[in-house]
Design an enzyme around this catalytic site. Structure first.
Site, PDB file in Angstrom:
ATOM      1  N   HIS A   1     -12.920  -2.464   6.470  1.00 39.97           N
ATOM      2  CA  HIS A   1     -13.611  -1.300   7.007  1.00 39.97           C
ATOM      3  C   HIS A   1     -14.620  -1.789   8.044  1.00 39.97           C
ATOM      4  O   HIS A   1     -15.121  -2.904   7.957  1.00 39.97           O
ATOM      5  CB  HIS A   1     -14.315  -0.591   5.848  1.00 39.97           C
ATOM      6  CG  HIS A   1     -14.877   0.754   6.165  1.00 39.97           C
ATOM      7  ND1 HIS A   1     -16.078   0.917   6.823  1.00 39.97           N
ATOM      8  CD2 HIS A   1     -14.433   2.008   5.871  1.00 39.97           C
ATOM      9  CE1 HIS A   1     -16.346   2.208   6.934  1.00 39.97           C
ATOM     10  NE2 HIS A   1     -15.368   2.894   6.379  1.00 39.97           N
TER      11      HIS A   1
ATOM     12  N   ASP B   1     -16.768  -5.767  -1.061  1.00 39.87           N
ATOM     13  CA  ASP B   1     -16.886  -4.349  -0.732  1.00 39.87           C
ATOM     14  C   ASP B   1     -16.098  -3.580  -1.794  1.00 39.87           C
ATOM     15  O   ASP B   1     -14.867  -3.555  -1.776  1.00 39.87           O
ATOM     16  CB  ASP B   1     -16.334  -4.095   0.671  1.00 39.87           C
ATOM     17  CG  ASP B   1     -16.321  -2.615   1.040  1.00 39.87           C
ATOM     18  OD1 ASP B   1     -16.703  -1.779   0.203  1.00 39.87           O
ATOM     19  OD2 ASP B   1     -15.903  -2.300   2.171  1.00 39.87           O
TER      20      ASP B   1
ATOM     21  N   GLN C   1     -13.930   1.278  -2.552  1.00 38.02           N
ATOM     22  CA  GLN C   1     -12.689   1.917  -2.981  1.00 38.02           C
ATOM     23  C   GLN C   1     -12.196   1.409  -4.332  1.00 38.02           C
ATOM     24  O   GLN C   1     -11.108   1.792  -4.769  1.00 38.02           O
ATOM     25  CB  GLN C   1     -11.600   1.697  -1.919  1.00 38.02           C
ATOM     26  CG  GLN C   1     -11.919   2.262  -0.562  1.00 38.02           C
ATOM     27  CD  GLN C   1     -11.992   3.782  -0.540  1.00 38.02           C
ATOM     28  OE1 GLN C   1     -11.486   4.455  -1.434  1.00 38.02           O
ATOM     29  NE2 GLN C   1     -12.632   4.326   0.473  1.00 38.02           N
TER      30      GLN C   1
ATOM     31  N   LYS D   1     -18.403   8.428  -3.524  1.00 31.30           N
ATOM     32  CA  LYS D   1     -16.974   8.224  -3.776  1.00 31.30           C
ATOM     33  C   LYS D   1     -16.672   8.181  -5.274  1.00 31.30           C
ATOM     34  O   LYS D   1     -15.524   7.951  -5.668  1.00 31.30           O
ATOM     35  CB  LYS D   1     -16.504   6.923  -3.106  1.00 31.30           C
ATOM     36  CG  LYS D   1     -16.608   6.948  -1.576  1.00 31.30           C
ATOM     37  CD  LYS D   1     -16.080   5.661  -0.960  1.00 31.30           C
ATOM     38  CE  LYS D   1     -16.397   5.565   0.524  1.00 31.30           C
ATOM     39  NZ  LYS D   1     -15.677   6.532   1.355  1.00 31.30           N
TER      40      LYS D   1
ATOM     41  N   CYS E   1     -11.997   4.269  10.052  1.00 31.60           N
ATOM     42  CA  CYS E   1     -13.013   3.212  10.233  1.00 31.60           C
ATOM     43  C   CYS E   1     -12.411   1.829   9.994  1.00 31.60           C
ATOM     44  O   CYS E   1     -13.047   0.947   9.403  1.00 31.60           O
ATOM     45  CB  CYS E   1     -14.210   3.436   9.313  1.00 31.60           C
ATOM     46  SG  CYS E   1     -15.102   4.960   9.659  1.00 31.60           S
TER      47      CYS E   1
END
Length: 412
Positions: free
Chosen positions: A122, A199, A202, A225, A367
């Protein structure tokens, strides 16, 4: 037993309509909807104990402080951190990564040092490192992909050869849905002395995350999220690293004492939370975690795997549709994200057709421009993504919209 229809009753927005049709929300990789339990938590805060934290000695201020701190303890337990002292509240995963770049990176990266990331990141895990590299005259390198997966041999070679000071990797690609083996990647990076950042934007909402097992030095993720409101995110960092890092922002609440000549810093985690915090956001994140844990993160993950398998099988019936990411034979390495394109139709047109049918999907570069342009060779995809309240009926409705889009494409 996982009762998705009972779960859906907790989400008021799922009773809404788009263009006169029942809302089918399949843009969960962008943000998730909020259950009434989380909404009520926010309302309760403002109606009954809205006060600033760490400042007042009156009853509602103490209640707000306790609720905010308790939410950090819930986050720490959720990801198996040692202590709430390792949990820094930020606005989102983007700010969390920027915080590490601006503090740890600024203090430790020198001229010609390497920072290593991957080709599927991302923008939030590329741009902060580009900026740091410019400021410090360092070098930024990228791990190649092998199909929808990271090229593990290229990764090993670059870690060994370049000896990067920082290795920063997405756990799950928001375009491909690829699940990276971050535990193995972190272990390789540590073998050569790199500090690691994962990261988890997700992954944390969808699967069990154990920071001790992964052994990452930092983990970034966003509350919105995972059923919480926007404007609240988390940076996890190992305590010894956070203790030695410079503050990110200066001002109230991050100080122990201030004089005209110098200041001293507050204890963790408050050292990195200057000014008035997003109090209701933090408390609501704790409520979102309560909701997720009541259902069970493993149950949520299994439900999403069933949806992904169901959707991929349906996509296989439409040979003209291009689907990106791991195939059904690699379902264990595939998260609840499916990007696709229809020849002769731009992704934005596909999303518009879906919208007319009441189906919310994402379209664009997500992104992740370098991944789309340089590796996949396109500028945009349509994307459907799933969460705990989605059903197979949602997917069926989405594929009815897909058939309409295919019909239009054939007429062009």
């Amino acid at each position: 037993m996982y009762d998705v229809y009972k779960i859906r009753e907790d989400f008021p927005i799922l009773k809404e309509k788009m263009h006169g049709k029942p809302l089918v929300y399949l843009d969960n990789a962008a943000t998730t909807q909020k259950p009434i339990q989380v909404i009520n938590t926010i309302v309760d805060f403002y109606e009954h104990y809205n006060a600033n934290i760490h400042r007042g000695i009156y009853e509602i201020a103490e209640k707000a402080t306790e609720a905010y701190t308790t939410s950090k303890e819930k986050v720490a337990k959720f990801i198996n951190a040692d202590s709430f002292r390792e949990i820094i509240y930020v606005r989102n995963a983007t700010e969390a990564i920027n915080l590490v770049a601006r503090t740890y990176g600024e203090d430790n990266i020198k001229e010609n040092d390497y920072i290593l990331t991957t080709g599927m990141e991302h923008h939030s895990n590329i741009v902060p490192w580009q900026l740091l590299s410019i400021r410090k005259k360092a070098k930024l390198a990228f791990v190649n992909l092998n199909g929808p997966f990271l090229d593990i041999e290229d990764y090993k070679e670059k870690v060994e050869k370049l000896r990067p000071k920082i290795v920063t990797i997405t756990h799950v690609s928001n375009v491909l849905g690829t699940i990276n083996d971050v535990k193995t990647l972190v272990a390789i990076a540590h073998k050569y002395g790199a500090t690691t950042i994962v990261d988890g934007a997700q992954s944390v909402p969808h699967m069990k995350i154990d920071v001790k097992d992964i052994d990452c030095d930092f983990l970034a993720f966003s509350g919105h999220k995972m059923l919480a409101p926007t404007g609240i995110g988390v940076l996890y960092g190992k305590e010894e690293l956070l203790e030695n890092m410079s503050p990110f922002l200066g001002g109230g609440d991050m100080i122990r004492s201030v004089d005209y000549d110098e200041s001293t810093w507050n204890d963790l985690p408050w050292k990195f939370e200057a000014g008035t915090s997003n109090i209701e956001g933090g408390i609501a994140l704790g409520s979102a975690i309560d909701y997720i844990e009541k259902i069970g993160i493993e149950n949520i993950n299994k439900h999403e795997k069933d949806l992904v398998e169901y959707a991929l099988n349906k996509f296989n019936e439409y040979k003209e549709v291009i689907v990106y990411g791991p195939e059904i034979k690699d379902i264990e390495k595939k998260a609840g994200v499916i990007s696709f394109n229809i020849p002769n139709l731009h992704a934005h047109d596909v999303a518009s057709i879906f919208d007319n049918e009441g189906v919310a999907i994402r379209a664009g570069h997500h992104c992740a421009m370098p991944l789309l342009r340089r590796i996949i060779g396109i500028s945009a995809t349509a994307r459907m993504s799933f969460y705990l309240y989605n059903t197979k009926e949602d997917i069926d409705i989405a594929f009815n919209a897909l058939e309409k889009a295919l019909k239009i494409a054939k007429e062009l």
